[in-house]
Design an enzyme around this catalytic site. Sequence first.
Site, PDB file in Angstrom:
ATOM      1  N   ASP A 161     -52.832  74.811  79.921  1.00  0.00           N
ATOM      2  CA  ASP A 161     -54.079  75.420  80.338  1.00  0.00           C
ATOM      3  C   ASP A 161     -54.971  75.508  79.100  1.00  0.00           C
ATOM      4  O   ASP A 161     -54.478  75.448  77.961  1.00  0.00           O
ATOM      5  CB  ASP A 161     -53.781  76.812  80.909  1.00  0.00           C
ATOM      6  CG  ASP A 161     -55.028  77.589  81.227  1.00  0.00           C
ATOM      7  OD1 ASP A 161     -55.905  77.038  81.911  1.00  0.00           O
ATOM      8  OD2 ASP A 161     -55.132  78.742  80.775  1.00  0.00           O
ATOM      9  N   ASP A 163     -58.419  77.734  78.867  1.00  0.00           N
ATOM     10  CA  ASP A 163     -59.045  79.042  78.660  1.00  0.00           C
ATOM     11  C   ASP A 163     -57.992  80.141  78.564  1.00  0.00           C
ATOM     12  O   ASP A 163     -57.123  80.262  79.436  1.00  0.00           O
ATOM     13  CB  ASP A 163     -60.012  79.354  79.794  1.00  0.00           C
ATOM     14  CG  ASP A 163     -61.212  78.414  79.803  1.00  0.00           C
ATOM     15  OD1 ASP A 163     -62.280  78.842  80.236  1.00  0.00           O
ATOM     16  OD2 ASP A 163     -61.073  77.258  79.369  1.00  0.00           O
ATOM     17  N   GLU A 170     -62.529  82.835  77.933  1.00  0.00           N
ATOM     18  CA  GLU A 170     -62.766  82.206  79.229  1.00  0.00           C
ATOM     19  C   GLU A 170     -64.184  81.659  79.168  1.00  0.00           C
ATOM     20  O   GLU A 170     -65.163  82.414  79.164  1.00  0.00           O
ATOM     21  CB  GLU A 170     -62.626  83.226  80.363  1.00  0.00           C
ATOM     22  CG  GLU A 170     -61.215  83.756  80.558  1.00  0.00           C
ATOM     23  CD  GLU A 170     -60.298  82.746  81.244  1.00  0.00           C
ATOM     24  OE1 GLU A 170     -60.815  81.822  81.909  1.00  0.00           O
ATOM     25  OE2 GLU A 170     -59.065  82.887  81.104  1.00  0.00           O
ATOM     26  N   ARG A 206     -68.650  81.647  90.924  1.00  0.00           N
ATOM     27  CA  ARG A 206     -69.075  81.775  89.535  1.00  0.00           C
ATOM     28  C   ARG A 206     -70.025  80.660  89.135  1.00  0.00           C
ATOM     29  O   ARG A 206     -71.015  80.891  88.428  1.00  0.00           O
ATOM     30  CB  ARG A 206     -67.857  81.796  88.616  1.00  0.00           C
ATOM     31  CG  ARG A 206     -67.061  83.102  88.692  1.00  0.00           C
ATOM     32  CD  ARG A 206     -65.797  83.062  87.857  1.00  0.00           C
ATOM     33  NE  ARG A 206     -64.807  82.167  88.442  1.00  0.00           N
ATOM     34  CZ  ARG A 206     -63.692  81.799  87.831  1.00  0.00           C
ATOM     35  NH1 ARG A 206     -63.431  82.212  86.603  1.00  0.00           N
ATOM     36  NH2 ARG A 206     -62.826  81.005  88.437  1.00  0.00           N
ATOM     37  N   SER A 249     -56.931  72.025  83.072  1.00  0.00           N
ATOM     38  CA  SER A 249     -57.716  73.252  83.020  1.00  0.00           C
ATOM     39  C   SER A 249     -58.629  73.435  84.221  1.00  0.00           C
ATOM     40  O   SER A 249     -59.249  72.477  84.702  1.00  0.00           O
ATOM     41  CB  SER A 249     -58.570  73.255  81.740  1.00  0.00           C
ATOM     42  OG  SER A 249     -59.436  74.368  81.716  1.00  0.00           O
ATOM     43  N   GLY A 250     -58.705  74.680  84.677  1.00  0.00           N
ATOM     44  CA  GLY A 250     -59.722  75.064  85.649  1.00  0.00           C
ATOM     45  C   GLY A 250     -61.063  75.279  84.987  1.00  0.00           C
ATOM     46  O   GLY A 250     -62.040  75.646  85.639  1.00  0.00           O
ATOM     47  N   LYS A 295     -53.267  71.251  89.157  1.00  0.00           N
ATOM     48  CA  LYS A 295     -52.622  71.170  87.844  1.00  0.00           C
ATOM     49  C   LYS A 295     -51.188  70.669  87.984  1.00  0.00           C
ATOM     50  O   LYS A 295     -50.738  69.798  87.230  1.00  0.00           O
ATOM     51  CB  LYS A 295     -52.627  72.543  87.158  1.00  0.00           C
ATOM     52  CG  LYS A 295     -53.978  73.037  86.696  1.00  0.00           C
ATOM     53  CD  LYS A 295     -53.815  74.355  85.944  1.00  0.00           C
ATOM     54  CE  LYS A 295     -55.137  74.917  85.494  1.00  0.00           C
ATOM     55  NZ  LYS A 295     -55.006  76.069  84.596  1.00  0.00           N
TER      56      LYS A 295
END
Length: 374
Positions: A161, A163, A170, A206, A249-250, A295
């Site tokens: 990952d 962040d 983040e 977001r 990663s998101g 992922k």
Amino acid sequence: MGVTPDYREFTLSLAQVVQTHIDCPLRYLEYREGSARLGLEPGPGHSEELPLDGPVGKPSDMPESPAPVTAPWCVTLLSPAAGLGQLRALLAFFDEQQWQVRSAETLSRNRDCTVIRFQLDARLEFTPARHACLQQAERLGADLVLQPGDTQRPPRLAGFDMDSTLIDAEVIDELAKITGIGEQVSAITEAAMRGELDFRQSFKRRMALLRGFSERRLAEIAPQLPIKEGAQRLLLALRALGCKSAILSGGFTYFAHYLQREKLAVDIVHANELEFADGALTGEVVEPIVDGQRKRELLGEMANEMELELGQVIAVGDGANDIPMLNLGALGIAIHPKPKVRLEAPQAITHFGLDAALYLFGFNDRQLAALLGE
């Protein structure tokens, strides 16, 4: 120039260790065939001679390499302040669990990070045993990591990952702070990382709030992203070992590629694409969104492409959307994890940086220094 150690070596049985009633700093433990060598420092209030029954000698050097792992299970203690009392409590815990210590090796003798690997003969169910280790770790004020003995080896593929794992931020929250909606967006992020909100829906919400954010400002933010403690060292070591590393990663490819190019020894990047129009974010998302399931799928696909078994794959993350990939390969290491992730990840490190994961691959400090040219 050498420095004279301020501790001495005592030779005891584990039964004698359990029966002691004093506490003092523990620098190392080497145990095999019924005999334990301990490097101990005189504690406050003790005379120069520690009141322990057993031969006293000069401190011994760390072995060039640890003993081979032959036991079915390993428990690794990573302590910021190791002491004889801590060891005594840990041995009592093993006895309560009916886990027999076959051997023990110290992988790091640093004062602020003593790492001792215990090889255990035990019949155990992994999940309840892992939870018992987490509870004991809290009592000890340390990390206590359970893993199958055959996973104490370097991986061939590692998924990370980004962040709050490779960086101490983040990114989406940092963008929101600049636009004046930081609290609103960070609340959504925290709920998603705790597993209280669906990641895909929270991500869309977001992104919509960031509509109009300037692409120029993104270029200013990228160099300011703080790298997680130990990230560079871990990734350099993995590269030296021939292990491929991937960001899964998101977050955003924009920042992941910057890290790959400028800061971190990363081989592959999979993250979310940002959509721009007239030099600013549109607030829309580009499918497919890299969520938790994605992922896991990507890590599995890379393993297949590299013709690797899952036992050669590890994953590292911190949030709820990392749980699927953390449960895919040989090790799933949660680094400074959220409470839900700490309970569900196979392994967890809370007191140290990312490079502490190297001890879970079976290396000691002498080997790591040679590997990294330190």
